[in-house]
Design a protein around this motif. Structure first.
Motif, PDB file in Angstrom:
ATOM      1  N   ALA A 196      66.590  57.314  97.165  1.00 38.38           N
ATOM      2  CA  ALA A 196      67.474  57.214  96.009  1.00 38.38           C
ATOM      3  C   ALA A 196      68.847  56.670  96.404  1.00 38.38           C
ATOM      4  O   ALA A 196      69.239  56.767  97.565  1.00 38.38           O
ATOM      5  CB  ALA A 196      67.617  58.576  95.354  1.00 38.38           C
ATOM      6  N   PRO A 197      69.564  56.115  95.430  1.00 40.74           N
ATOM      7  CA  PRO A 197      70.906  55.597  95.691  1.00 40.74           C
ATOM      8  C   PRO A 197      71.803  56.641  96.343  1.00 40.74           C
ATOM      9  O   PRO A 197      71.876  57.771  95.869  1.00 40.74           O
ATOM     10  CB  PRO A 197      71.421  55.238  94.298  1.00 40.74           C
ATOM     11  CG  PRO A 197      70.202  54.924  93.520  1.00 40.74           C
ATOM     12  CD  PRO A 197      69.133  55.835  94.053  1.00 40.74           C
ATOM     13  N   GLY A 198      72.451  56.282  97.406  1.00 41.53           N
ATOM     14  CA  GLY A 198      73.339  57.195  98.095  1.00 41.53           C
ATOM     15  C   GLY A 198      72.650  58.059  99.136  1.00 41.53           C
ATOM     16  O   GLY A 198      73.304  58.657  99.982  1.00 41.53           O
ATOM     17  N   GLN A 199      71.343  58.103  99.056  1.00 44.37           N
ATOM     18  CA  GLN A 199      70.583  58.956  99.970  1.00 44.37           C
ATOM     19  C   GLN A 199      70.484  58.337 101.360  1.00 44.37           C
ATOM     20  O   GLN A 199      70.570  57.126 101.516  1.00 44.37           O
ATOM     21  CB  GLN A 199      69.184  59.161  99.393  1.00 44.37           C
ATOM     22  CG  GLN A 199      68.316  60.152 100.164  1.00 44.37           C
ATOM     23  CD  GLN A 199      66.892  60.160  99.634  1.00 44.37           C
ATOM     24  OE1 GLN A 199      66.668  60.083  98.424  1.00 44.37           O
ATOM     25  NE2 GLN A 199      65.924  60.238 100.537  1.00 44.37           N
ATOM     26  N   ARG A 200      70.272  59.202 102.340  1.00 41.53           N
ATOM     27  CA  ARG A 200      70.121  58.707 103.694  1.00 41.53           C
ATOM     28  C   ARG A 200      68.667  58.395 103.998  1.00 41.53           C
ATOM     29  O   ARG A 200      67.780  59.177 103.662  1.00 41.53           O
ATOM     30  CB  ARG A 200      70.646  59.731 104.688  1.00 41.53           C
ATOM     31  CG  ARG A 200      70.853  59.143 106.067  1.00 41.53           C
ATOM     32  CD  ARG A 200      71.662  60.038 106.951  1.00 41.53           C
ATOM     33  NE  ARG A 200      70.809  60.797 107.840  1.00 41.53           N
ATOM     34  CZ  ARG A 200      71.271  61.617 108.766  1.00 41.53           C
ATOM     35  NH1 ARG A 200      72.559  61.828 108.872  1.00 41.53           N
ATOM     36  NH2 ARG A 200      70.450  62.258 109.552  1.00 41.53           N
ATOM     37  N   LEU A 201      68.435  57.256 104.617  1.00 40.59           N
ATOM     38  CA  LEU A 201      67.084  56.879 105.017  1.00 40.59           C
ATOM     39  C   LEU A 201      66.708  57.612 106.302  1.00 40.59           C
ATOM     40  O   LEU A 201      67.564  58.108 107.016  1.00 40.59           O
ATOM     41  CB  LEU A 201      67.025  55.371 105.284  1.00 40.59           C
ATOM     42  CG  LEU A 201      66.408  54.504 104.203  1.00 40.59           C
ATOM     43  CD1 LEU A 201      67.266  54.536 102.957  1.00 40.59           C
ATOM     44  CD2 LEU A 201      66.257  53.058 104.697  1.00 40.59           C
ATOM     45  N   PRO A 202      65.410  57.655 106.597  1.00 44.88           N
ATOM     46  CA  PRO A 202      64.989  58.157 107.916  1.00 44.88           C
ATOM     47  C   PRO A 202      65.641  57.313 108.998  1.00 44.88           C
ATOM     48  O   PRO A 202      65.943  56.140 108.781  1.00 44.88           O
ATOM     49  CB  PRO A 202      63.470  57.937 107.903  1.00 44.88           C
ATOM     50  CG  PRO A 202      63.083  57.864 106.465  1.00 44.88           C
ATOM     51  CD  PRO A 202      64.267  57.295 105.745  1.00 44.88           C
ATOM     52  N   SER A 203      65.840  57.893 110.147  1.00 40.86           N
ATOM     53  CA  SER A 203      66.474  57.153 111.234  1.00 40.86           C
ATOM     54  C   SER A 203      65.541  56.068 111.742  1.00 40.86           C
ATOM     55  O   SER A 203      64.346  56.067 111.450  1.00 40.86           O
ATOM     56  CB  SER A 203      66.823  58.097 112.375  1.00 40.86           C
ATOM     57  OG  SER A 203      65.642  58.522 113.011  1.00 40.86           O
ATOM     58  N   LEU A 233      61.427  55.852 111.494  1.00 45.66           N
ATOM     59  CA  LEU A 233      60.690  54.726 110.905  1.00 45.66           C
ATOM     60  C   LEU A 233      59.769  54.099 111.960  1.00 45.66           C
ATOM     61  O   LEU A 233      58.614  53.760 111.668  1.00 45.66           O
ATOM     62  CB  LEU A 233      61.671  53.674 110.372  1.00 45.66           C
ATOM     63  CG  LEU A 233      62.487  54.119 109.153  1.00 45.66           C
ATOM     64  CD1 LEU A 233      63.556  53.091 108.808  1.00 45.66           C
ATOM     65  CD2 LEU A 233      61.582  54.365 107.958  1.00 45.66           C
ATOM     66  N   THR A 234      60.287  53.969 113.163  1.00 45.96           N
ATOM     67  CA  THR A 234      59.481  53.466 114.272  1.00 45.96           C
ATOM     68  C   THR A 234      58.189  54.272 114.411  1.00 45.96           C
ATOM     69  O   THR A 234      57.104  53.718 114.522  1.00 45.96           O
ATOM     70  CB  THR A 234      60.293  53.549 115.578  1.00 45.96           C
ATOM     71  OG1 THR A 234      61.378  52.637 115.496  1.00 45.96           O
ATOM     72  CG2 THR A 234      59.433  53.220 116.774  1.00 45.96           C
ATOM     73  N   ALA A 235      58.336  55.583 114.352  1.00 47.04           N
ATOM     74  CA  ALA A 235      57.171  56.460 114.513  1.00 47.04           C
ATOM     75  C   ALA A 235      56.245  56.360 113.308  1.00 47.04           C
ATOM     76  O   ALA A 235      55.031  56.225 113.446  1.00 47.04           O
ATOM     77  CB  ALA A 235      57.643  57.904 114.711  1.00 47.04           C
ATOM     78  N   GLU A 236      56.850  56.408 112.101  1.00 48.09           N
ATOM     79  CA  GLU A 236      56.020  56.422 110.897  1.00 48.09           C
ATOM     80  C   GLU A 236      55.142  55.187 110.776  1.00 48.09           C
ATOM     81  O   GLU A 236      53.982  55.266 110.391  1.00 48.09           O
ATOM     82  CB  GLU A 236      56.890  56.553 109.640  1.00 48.09           C
ATOM     83  CG  GLU A 236      56.063  56.505 108.356  1.00 48.09           C
ATOM     84  CD  GLU A 236      56.937  56.589 107.105  1.00 48.09           C
ATOM     85  OE1 GLU A 236      56.357  56.572 106.024  1.00 48.09           O
ATOM     86  OE2 GLU A 236      58.172  56.654 107.213  1.00 48.09           O
ATOM     87  N   PHE A 237      55.719  54.031 111.109  1.00 45.10           N
ATOM     88  CA  PHE A 237      54.985  52.798 110.879  1.00 45.10           C
ATOM     89  C   PHE A 237      54.335  52.229 112.138  1.00 45.10           C
ATOM     90  O   PHE A 237      53.640  51.217 112.079  1.00 45.10           O
ATOM     91  CB  PHE A 237      55.914  51.747 110.257  1.00 45.10           C
ATOM     92  CG  PHE A 237      56.384  52.124 108.880  1.00 45.10           C
ATOM     93  CD1 PHE A 237      55.533  51.998 107.789  1.00 45.10           C
ATOM     94  CD2 PHE A 237      57.655  52.634 108.677  1.00 45.10           C
ATOM     95  CE1 PHE A 237      55.955  52.355 106.519  1.00 45.10           C
ATOM     96  CE2 PHE A 237      58.081  53.001 107.410  1.00 45.10           C
ATOM     97  CZ  PHE A 237      57.230  52.866 106.336  1.00 45.10           C
ATOM     98  N   GLY A 238      54.594  52.872 113.259  1.00 47.17           N
ATOM     99  CA  GLY A 238      53.959  52.403 114.479  1.00 47.17           C
ATOM    100  C   GLY A 238      54.403  51.029 114.922  1.00 47.17           C
ATOM    101  O   GLY A 238      53.616  50.239 115.419  1.00 47.17           O
ATOM    102  N   VAL A 239      55.681  50.738 114.685  1.00 45.62           N
ATOM    103  CA  VAL A 239      56.208  49.444 115.128  1.00 45.62           C
ATOM    104  C   VAL A 239      57.372  49.699 116.073  1.00 45.62           C
ATOM    105  O   VAL A 239      57.850  50.819 116.194  1.00 45.62           O
ATOM    106  CB  VAL A 239      56.682  48.585 113.936  1.00 45.62           C
ATOM    107  CG1 VAL A 239      55.526  48.315 112.979  1.00 45.62           C
ATOM    108  CG2 VAL A 239      57.819  49.282 113.206  1.00 45.62           C
TER     109      VAL A 239
END
Lengths: 248, 248
Positions: free
Chosen positions: B31-38, B42-48
């Motif tokens: 959501a607007p203003g919210q913090r994204l995963p670090s 993201l590296t871990a979640e998507f395996g990249v």
DNA sequence: AAGTGGTCTAGACCACAGG
DNA sequence: CTGTGGTCTAGACCACTTT
């Protein structure tokens, strides 16, 4: 040639390389239409990794300075010559004027405090009336007025009084130096605008009432999404050409 | 979750991640203003790799969708909501209209061959007179005319005749499909413009003679720096807001 | 076939913000 | 101190263009 060895690390390696390549393009060492050394060659020449070379080349390509062709090479954009601003720097008029090849100067028109009007309250996210500083300035190119800019700043951001000397600073520096606030991003909108009588006065007769000019409206935010300032600038688009390159 | 495993490699990993993140931002999952995963998450979640994550985050940041703070995190830009176009896509009107939340449609005004005039010869880099195709179209937003666009294309680029059906294509596709030419970059300039009588006709009464609108002039080049086409478009900036985010 | 840019990985160290 | 983003490296493989 290796960047930043034993000397002081004042800029990043990429920033230094960026500067060197821009200089070579400007100087004609890499002439328009000419092919640049390959990434491998640049890597060797500057003693940096290919990733670093690529971040720089990517940025220059995005600005339209370079063109890259897979399997072929990297070329200097032939048509960059008359591009006065890369899309993006649309609100640093001093820069735009200079990259047009003009001498940039600044004339203070008005500087005073007043209450914010409704539109300004809206843009600045205010829930109640507040006092703001209204800073009205004219940017000149070769002594000819080309931009009439009014900036509205929240009074409470200023710990000390703003004097006229500081009114000659670009907005970014002004906010940084006097308010310790940094602009993180800006919302910009562009409109056509019919010159009013009071505005026309500041164009020294070069433009008349009823002429169609551009108006660029801006709202500046810090990284906490707090509005810092708004700006509304009338631009003489006949004299100050806003030519831009857009890659891909 | 790993991207593109065993399936077909139809897009790059980065492009897929880009799409997923945009979707999450649009859906409000971020959501607007919210913090994204670090980046690590993201590296871990998507395996990249982290580099891939960063290229995507860098692009989204440049477009103003995200804000990044060193030592803190990555945040969704709160003020992105009403930005209709990121600076850059200034010449794909169909897109601009849609990202304004309107239904985009197209009306063919005129399509004919003629000799290029002097200004067009200049822009197209012609040394002598040549025949060009003039394609005049109106872009509509929710059935209301908002852009009157004339494109001039070199006749000799077309191996077969251009029929009216193809006149509904965006310029990029038109050049790609009919001429096997790809646009590498464009030179753009923006001006204020007073509506003429003949132009006003196409705005269905929404705008009148003498109104001030925006005019966006474009020259399109391929990777060999050869001009492919020019365009001159009159934009109703009152209805079709050109609001843009500019990061840093 | 050789050389170019395009993509991606794994790992390192740094600068900065927060608790 | 810990975790975040910022920078940089070294190396791999791919896609494309040119010869």
């Amino acid at each position: 040639m290796v960047l930043n060895t034993a000397i002081r690390r004042t800029q990043t390696v990429a920033a230094q390389l960026d500067g060197i390549l821009r200089e070579r393009i400007r100087d004609g060492q890499y002439a328009p239409g000419q092919r640049l050394p390959s990434e491998a060659e640049l890597t060797a020449e500057f003693g940096v990794s290919r990733a670093t070379v690529r971040t720089v080349l990517t940025r220059l390509t995005a600005e339209g300075l370079l063109l890259r062709k897979q399997g072929d090479g990297t070329y200097v954009n032939k048509n960059i010559r008359d591009a006065t601003t890369h899309i993006g720097g649309l609100w640093e008029f001093q820069r735009v004027i200079e990259s047009c090849g003009f001498q940039a100067s600044l004339r203070l028109v008005d500087l005073h405090q007043r209450m914010a009007n409704l539109a300004e309250q809206e843009e600045l996210g205010l829930l109640e009336e507040r006092t703001v500083i209204s800073l009205e300035r004219v940017f000149l190119a070769n002594e000819r007025p080309v931009v009439l800019a009014e900036n509205i700043l929240l009074s409470e951001l200023f710990h000390r009084n703003i004097d006229e000397k500081l009114a000659t600073l670009p907005l970014r520096n002004l906010l940084h130096d006097l308010c310790s606030e940094d602009i993180a991003y800006a919302m910009i909108s562009i409109h056509a605008h019919l010159l009013t009588a009071s505005e026309a006065k500041h164009f020294d007769g070069y433009r008349q009432v009823g002429d169609a000019l551009l108006r660029i409206d801006q709202t500046f935010y810090n990284a906490r999404h707090e509005p810092l300032a708004v700006g509304s600038s009338v631009v003489d688009d006949q004299y100050l050409q806003l030519r831009m390159v857009q890659a891909w």
